[in-house]
Motif scaffolding. Structure first.
Motif, PDB file in Angstrom:
ATOM      1  N   MET A 109       0.813  -1.212   0.000  1.00 48.04           N
ATOM      2  CA  MET A 109       0.000   0.000   0.000  1.00 48.04           C
ATOM      3  C   MET A 109       0.847   1.263   0.000  1.00 48.04           C
ATOM      4  O   MET A 109       0.509   2.250  -0.654  1.00 48.04           O
ATOM      5  CB  MET A 109      -0.912   0.008   1.225  1.00 48.04           C
ATOM      6  CG  MET A 109      -1.974  -1.065   1.220  1.00 48.04           C
ATOM      7  SD  MET A 109      -3.025  -0.978   2.694  1.00 48.04           S
ATOM      8  CE  MET A 109      -3.837   0.603   2.447  1.00 48.04           C
ATOM      9  N   HIS A 110       1.942   1.251   0.766  1.00 50.65           N
ATOM     10  CA  HIS A 110       2.762   2.456   0.941  1.00 50.65           C
ATOM     11  C   HIS A 110       4.245   2.066   0.839  1.00 50.65           C
ATOM     12  O   HIS A 110       4.893   1.786   1.848  1.00 50.65           O
ATOM     13  CB  HIS A 110       2.487   3.107   2.303  1.00 50.65           C
ATOM     14  CG  HIS A 110       1.131   3.716   2.431  1.00 50.65           C
ATOM     15  ND1 HIS A 110       0.752   4.841   1.731  1.00 50.65           N
ATOM     16  CD2 HIS A 110       0.058   3.362   3.173  1.00 50.65           C
ATOM     17  CE1 HIS A 110      -0.496   5.153   2.052  1.00 50.65           C
ATOM     18  NE2 HIS A 110      -0.937   4.270   2.910  1.00 50.65           N
ATOM     19  N   ARG A 111       4.763   2.051  -0.370  1.00 48.98           N
ATOM     20  CA  ARG A 111       6.156   1.625  -0.574  1.00 48.98           C
ATOM     21  C   ARG A 111       7.166   2.581   0.041  1.00 48.98           C
ATOM     22  O   ARG A 111       8.300   2.198   0.335  1.00 48.98           O
ATOM     23  CB  ARG A 111       6.439   1.496  -2.072  1.00 48.98           C
ATOM     24  CG  ARG A 111       5.944   0.201  -2.680  1.00 48.98           C
ATOM     25  CD  ARG A 111       6.270   0.145  -4.158  1.00 48.98           C
ATOM     26  NE  ARG A 111       5.306   0.902  -4.954  1.00 48.98           N
ATOM     27  CZ  ARG A 111       5.495   1.229  -6.220  1.00 48.98           C
ATOM     28  NH1 ARG A 111       6.633   0.904  -6.820  1.00 48.98           N
ATOM     29  NH2 ARG A 111       4.581   1.899  -6.884  1.00 48.98           N
ATOM     30  N   ARG A 112       6.784   3.861   0.255  1.00 46.02           N
ATOM     31  CA  ARG A 112       7.737   4.844   0.775  1.00 46.02           C
ATOM     32  C   ARG A 112       7.888   4.764   2.290  1.00 46.02           C
ATOM     33  O   ARG A 112       8.721   5.451   2.859  1.00 46.02           O
ATOM     34  CB  ARG A 112       7.288   6.258   0.422  1.00 46.02           C
ATOM     35  CG  ARG A 112       6.884   6.494  -1.028  1.00 46.02           C
ATOM     36  CD  ARG A 112       8.021   6.375  -1.994  1.00 46.02           C
ATOM     37  NE  ARG A 112       7.666   6.885  -3.315  1.00 46.02           N
ATOM     38  CZ  ARG A 112       8.260   6.533  -4.432  1.00 46.02           C
ATOM     39  NH1 ARG A 112       9.231   5.648  -4.409  1.00 46.02           N
ATOM     40  NH2 ARG A 112       7.884   7.050  -5.592  1.00 46.02           N
ATOM     41  N   TYR A 113       7.078   3.927   2.951  1.00 41.95           N
ATOM     42  CA  TYR A 113       7.120   3.897   4.414  1.00 41.95           C
ATOM     43  C   TYR A 113       8.372   3.216   4.969  1.00 41.95           C
ATOM     44  O   TYR A 113       8.576   3.206   6.180  1.00 41.95           O
ATOM     45  CB  TYR A 113       5.874   3.210   4.965  1.00 41.95           C
ATOM     46  CG  TYR A 113       4.649   4.105   5.009  1.00 41.95           C
ATOM     47  CD1 TYR A 113       4.618   5.313   4.324  1.00 41.95           C
ATOM     48  CD2 TYR A 113       3.515   3.749   5.725  1.00 41.95           C
ATOM     49  CE1 TYR A 113       3.503   6.132   4.350  1.00 41.95           C
ATOM     50  CE2 TYR A 113       2.390   4.569   5.760  1.00 41.95           C
ATOM     51  CZ  TYR A 113       2.396   5.756   5.073  1.00 41.95           C
ATOM     52  OH  TYR A 113       1.286   6.571   5.105  1.00 41.95           O
ATOM     53  N   VAL A 114       9.197   2.637   4.114  1.00 41.99           N
ATOM     54  CA  VAL A 114      10.442   2.035   4.591  1.00 41.99           C
ATOM     55  C   VAL A 114      11.590   3.048   4.593  1.00 41.99           C
ATOM     56  O   VAL A 114      12.696   2.724   5.017  1.00 41.99           O
ATOM     57  CB  VAL A 114      10.843   0.811   3.742  1.00 41.99           C
ATOM     58  CG1 VAL A 114       9.792  -0.282   3.847  1.00 41.99           C
ATOM     59  CG2 VAL A 114      11.063   1.197   2.287  1.00 41.99           C
ATOM     60  N   GLU A 115      11.332   4.274   4.120  1.00 47.03           N
ATOM     61  CA  GLU A 115      12.380   5.298   4.106  1.00 47.03           C
ATOM     62  C   GLU A 115      12.528   5.881   5.505  1.00 47.03           C
ATOM     63  O   GLU A 115      11.583   6.432   6.066  1.00 47.03           O
ATOM     64  CB  GLU A 115      12.024   6.385   3.087  1.00 47.03           C
ATOM     65  CG  GLU A 115      11.987   5.877   1.659  1.00 47.03           C
ATOM     66  CD  GLU A 115      11.552   6.946   0.664  1.00 47.03           C
ATOM     67  OE1 GLU A 115      11.091   8.023   1.102  1.00 47.03           O
ATOM     68  OE2 GLU A 115      11.679   6.712  -0.554  1.00 47.03           O
TER      69      GLU A 115
END
Length: 647
Positions: A204-210
C-alpha cells in the motif's frame, strides 16, 4: 479471494459457485507450540482457521495470493509440498499441529497469511496487491510489473530471525535451537501475521520504509504488532479461556496482550517477545505499564518507539471493552460492579467474550482502514491518529460507544499529539475538507482535480468489477498514466489559477522557475511529478450505506539532497513532497474530500530530515534492541532483515 486467471486456472461457472464451500478449515497453533505442552493452555492452543476457499489451490500450498516454497538452504533440502486438496486433509481440517512435520509448517504459514489478507480486504473494501517489481531502467509508465504471489519460505535460514524482503517479495522464516528444542518462527501465529502485515503495508505504501524520522520504521513495526494482537480475539476458545482466567479483567497479564511467547523465552526474555500493556520488572514480575507522555520523546529505537503506539491503541481498546461490558458486569454483580468470588458463569464468560470480539474487530478495521487516509510517505504517529479519527468518522459518524474519544484520550496520555493543532478535539483532529477554487470555462464551473476524478470514473469503476488481480493492477496502472497525462496537459497550458490551486492542494511545485535544487524538469519545462497510486474503494457502513471513494497519491522529489551540506561525503537522499487525495465518487460530479499534504518546498521539514539522518550516520540501521536481537548494518534494500534479525 479470487482464483488464478492464467491458462492453468479458470473461474468457476455459476453452478459451481453455488456449491463452493464458503471457506477452507485448517488447523494451526493459536499462539505457538510452547503453549501446547502446558497443561493450562494445551486445550486452547489448537485453533481452526477459516480462510476463503481457493478451489484451484496447488500443492505448496500455492494459490492466488501466496505460494509456499519449502527449501531449507542450511540443510540443502527440499521438503515435499503439502496438498491441502487431498481428501484425507479436507476431511480433517488439514494436518494436525506438529513441530516435526514440515508439511504442517507449510499449512500453518498459509493459513495465517490468508487469514491476515482476508482481514485487510474486508477493511479496505478492495483486493490487496503486493508491491510491484520495479525496473528503474524501463520507460516511464512501464517500470512496475505485477507480482501475483508473495513467496513464503518456512525454513529459509537457521537463525533467530524472520523478516519480509521487499526485494524478493517474500517472507523468510528462521529456526534455531532453544533451551527445550528447536524453535520455528513459522509456527508462531504472531510472527507470521506480523511479517505478512509488513508485506501488505509495503504493497500500500512503498515509501514507508524510508527512514526519515523516528516514527517511520517504528510505525511499520507497531502496525504489524497491532494486527497480530487484534487477531488474537478471532479465536473463540482462546478468548473465553483468557476471560475466564482473568475474570474479565483484560488489564491483567494474559495471552491476548502478548506476542510470540515461545520466541521470547527462547531468546532469553522473561516471557513473551513483546507485551501491549505490561512488562516484567527487575524481579521478573509482570506489571501494568503506566502511561508516560515523556517516554515518546526519549524513545529512538524502532521497537521501543513502536511499543508506545501499540500501548496507546491497546489501552484505547481496553477502555472501550470496559464501556461495552459495563452493563453486563452490573447485572452479574447486582449493581456493585464487583464480581462475586469464584469461577465466572459460562454465560457471563460468553457475553464478555462477545463484546471483546466486537471491540477488537472494530479496532482492527479502524487500524487498517486508516492507511488510506495517511500521507504517502514520512508518516508520523500524529498523522496516524488523525487518519484513524477521520476514517472512522466517515464510516461511523455516530460514535455511540466513544471509540474516537477513547483513542484521543489514550494517545494524549502516551504523549502522541499531532503538531500544529490547538486542541485535541475530534473536530480538530479530523483532516479538514479540501478547498478547491473553480473558474468559469464556457459558462461552467471547472477545476482540474475535480475534472480528473470525472476522467477516471469509468476506468476505476470497471476495476471494481474485475476478479483477476493482474487485470486490476493493469487497470489501475492505466488509470495512473491517464491521470498523469491529463494533469500534465492541464498544467502545461498557461492556466495560472489552475496551477496555483493545484500546487496549494497537492503540495507540489509546478512552476517552471521553481528554483528548487534537485528538482527535475520535463522537456516542456514543467517540473516532473508522479501519480504514485490510484485506488478505488467500495465500503459498506454499519447502517448499510455504500461508500465509493477514489484515493490518489501524487509525489515529487528533490534528488540527491545532501545529508550534511557541509560534509558531502556523508551521502545523499531523496526528499519528497506530495499528497494523498480522497475523492467522494457519489453522483455524476465527484468531489475532493481530503488532501493530506506534505509540501515539496517545506524547508523546515527538509532540515529536520537532514538532522535526523546525521544522527543516524553512526548507527546506520544497526539497532540493538530489535524484534529478535542484535543486527549489523545491512543494505537499505532489506530494512526488515535489519530490524528483525541477527546477521
Amino acid at each position: 479471494m479470487m482464483a488464478f486467471s492464467s491458462d492453468e486456472y479458470r473461474y468457476d461457472p455459476p453452478d459451481q459457485l453455488a456449491n463452493r464451500p464458503p471457506f477452507r478449515r485448517l488447523r494451526g497453533y493459536a499462539f505457538d507450540p510452547s503453549l501446547s505442552i502446558r497443561l493450562e493452555t494445551a486445550a486452547i492452543n489448537h485453533a481452526v482457521f477459516e480462510i476463503p476457499w481457493e478451489r484451484y489451490l496447488k500443492p505448496g500450498p500455492r494459490g492466488e495470493y501466496v505460494e509456499v516454497i519449502d527449501y531449507d538452504p542450511a540443510s540443502a533440502c527440499w521438503y515435499e509440498p503439502v496438498d491441502l486438496n487431498a481428501t484425507n486433509l479436507l476431511a480433517q481440517d488439514g494436518l494436525a499441529p506438529s513441530e516435526g512435520n514440515p508439511q504442517f509448517h507449510q499449512q500453518m504459514v498459509y493459513a495465517v497469511a490468508m487469514n491476515t489478507i482476508n482481514h485487510f480486504e474486508q477493511a479496505l473494501g478492495r483486493q490487496v496487491l503486493w508491491s510491484p517489481q520495479t525496473n528503474p531502467e524501463a520507460e516511464s509508465g512501464q517500470r512496475d510489473s505485477f507480482v501475483r504471489t508473495l513467496r513464503i519460505y518456512p525454513h529459509a535460514l537457521r537463525a533467530a530471525n524472520a523478516y519480509y524482503s521487499p526485494e524478493k517479495k517474500a517472507l523468510l522464516f528462521g529456526y534455531f535451537q532453544g533451551q527445550t528444542g528447536t524453535v520455528f518462527s513459522c509456527l508462531s501465529q504472531d510472527i507470521v501475521a506480523h511479517e505478512t502485515t509488513h508485506a501488505l503495508l509495503d504493497g500500500m505504501h512503498r515509501r514507508y520504509v524510508e527512514d526519515n524520522h523516528p516514527d517511520t520504521l517504528a510505525f511499520h513495526e507497531a502496525f504489524a504488532d497491532l494486527v497480530a494482537l487484534f487477531q488474537h480475539f478471532t479465536f473463540p476458545e482462546v478468548l473465553r479461556h483468557q476471560i475466564a482466567r482473568t475474570r474479565g479483567d483484560l488489564e491483567t497479564q494474559s495471552l491476548l496482550g502478548e506476542l510470540a511467547q515461545q520466541f521470547g523465552e527462547a531468546t532469553g526474555r522473561y516471557g513473551a517477545l513483546r507485551n501491549a500493556i505490561g512488562e516484567p520488572d527487575r524481579d521478573g514480575k509482570w506489571k501494568l505499564v503506566v502511561p508516560n507522555p515523556d517516554r515518546l520523546r526519549d524513545a529512538t529505537e524502532p521497537h521501543e518507539r513502536g511499543s508506545i503506539l501499540v500501548a496507546a491503541m491497546f489501552s484505547a481498546f481496553l477502555a472501550i471493552y470496559k464501556v461495552r461490558t459495563k452493563g453486563i458486569i452490573a447485572l452479574a454483580s447486582a449493581g456493585s460492579g464487583i464480581l462475586p468470588q469464584g469461577a465466572l458463569h459460562p454465560n457471563l464468560v460468553d457475553a464478555l467474550a462477545n463484546e471483546a470480539t466486537r471491540a477488537a474487530h472494530h479496532f482492527l478495521s479502524m487500524c487498517i482502514r486508516a492507511l488510506d487516509y495517511c500521507p504517502p510517505f514520512d508518516i508520523t504517529y500524529g498523522d496516524y491518529l488523525r487518519a484513524l479519527i477521520t476514517a472512522d468518522y466517515d464510516m461511523v459518524s455516530n460514535d455511540r460507544y466513544g471509540y474516537r474519544v477513547a483513542l484521543i484520550e489514550s494517545f494524549r496520555r502516551w504523549g502522541i499529539i499531532p503538531q500544529g493543532l490547538k486542541t485535541l478535539s475530534e473536530e480538530q483532529l479530523r483532516w479538514p475538507y479540501a478547498r478547491l477554487e473553480y473558474e468559469d470555462s464556457d459558462g461552467m464551473q471547472w477545476n482540474a482535480l475535480a475534472a480528473l476524478a470525472v476522467e477516471l470514473k469509468d476506468l476505476i469503476s470497471a476495476s471494481l468489477y474485475l476478479q483477476d488481480r493482474e487485470k486490476v493492477f493493469n487497470h489501475l496502472t492505466e488509470a495512473r498514466l491517464k491521470a498523469h497525462e491529463y494533469l500534465r496537459g492541464v498544467l502545461e497550458e498557461n492556466m495560472t489559477l489552475q496551477r496555483e490551486n493545484f500546487m496549494k492542494v497537492t503540495g507540489l511545485n509546478m512552476n517552471r522557475d521553481a528554483g528548487l535544487p534537485g528538482l527535475s524538469f520535463r522537456p516542456s519545462g514543467l517540473p516532473s511529478f508522479e501519480v504514485h497510486s490510484v485506488l478505488p474503494t467500495l465500503r459498506v457502513t454499519p447502517d448499510g450505506q455504500i461508500m465509493k471513494q477514489l484515493i490518489i497519491s501524487m509525489t515529487q522529489r528533490l534528488k540527491d539532497m545532501p545529508i550534511d551540506p557541509e560534509i558531502p561525503a556523508n551521502g545523499t537522499f531523496d526528499f519528497r513532497g506530495g499528497s494523498t487525495l480522497i475523492f467522494d465518487m457519489e453522483g455524476e460530479s465527484p468531489t475532493l474530500r481530503y488532501a493530506i499534504t506534505r509540501p515539496i518546498n517545506d524547508a523546515a521539514r527538509l532540515a529536520a530530515i537532514q538532522t535526523y539522518r546525521q544522527t543516524r550516520l553512526g548507527q546506520g540501521l544497526s539497532l540493538r534492541e530489535t524484534y529478535f536481537g542484535d543486527t549489523t548494518a545491512l543494505r537499505a534494500a532489506e530494512p526488515f532483515c535489519m530490524l528483525h534479525g541477527e546477521n
